[in-house]
Scaffold this motif. Structure first.
Motif: not given
Length: 198
Positions: A32-47
């Motif tokens: 969705l236009g965002m680097p997948k590393e940032l998305v992965g880090a955001a998911i892990f941080a939320l969890a």
């Protein structure tokens, strides 16, 4: 189903999503236009935030339940193990270190299960809490260092050593405390026999 337990389940459902984001090849490495590393880090941080929040809410609302006490450590281990195994798959963490860290998790879980079966409670130690905090930090640094912030990767590897040292030290501490409590609960057999004779 109370709110703390619902947050624990959310953490468990985020685990496969994290693995898919980290290990799937997306076009241009973007989601969705965002680097997948940032998305992965955001998911892990939320969890990881749900890990702190569910315990806080359970204590504050007096909603500590047997189900929550059982699911919470399982959710923690699923999250960190999935993240570490993904990092090994991506060549971002040494397999031997991850194997030791995950092996420690299973060993301590088994030890606490045996202790529980014998009516012995072994609360989390400060070392265990440091280990968990350093795990979260190392994983976030390694994920972010893989993408837009490569300078974070060496820091992540240093923190990974902290994880390894505290993992081993806290496992030894759990074993020592288990042995001490087990010894305190087992009466001296000579004393028991002499009482039977008398």
């Amino acid at each position: 189903m109370n709110l703390p337990n619902a947050l624990t389940l959310v953490r468990m459902f985020l685990v496969p999503l994290l693995v898919v984001v980290l290990l799937t090849e997306f076009e241009g490495r973007r989601i969705l236009g965002m680097p997948k590393e940032l998305v992965g880090a955001a998911i892990f941080a939320l969890a990881s935030v749900t890990d702190w929040l569910d315990g806080y809410l359970a204590r504050r609302r007096r909603q500590v339940t047997w189900l929550g006490q059982m699911l919470d450590p399982i959710a923690d281990k699923l999250l960190t193990s999935a993240a570490f195994i993904s990092l090994v798959q991506l060549d971002l963490a040494p397999a031997w270190m991850v194997a030791l860290i995950i092996g420690r998790e299973f060993a301590v879980t088994g030890l606490r299960s045996v202790a529980h079966a014998r009516g012995i409670t072994i609360p989390a130690s400060p070392l265990g809490k440091i280990k968990m905090a350093s795990q979260v930090t190392a994983i976030l640094l390694l994920i972010l260092g893989w993408g837009p912030l490569p300078w974070l990767a060496p820091i992540g590897h240093v923190v990974l050593w902290v994880v390894l040292v505290t993992a081993v030290a806290s496992a030894l501490d759990y074993y020592r405390r288990f042995q001490r409590r087990l010894t305190a609960r087992v009466p001296d057999l000579d004393v028991v026999e002499s009482r039977k004779i008398g």
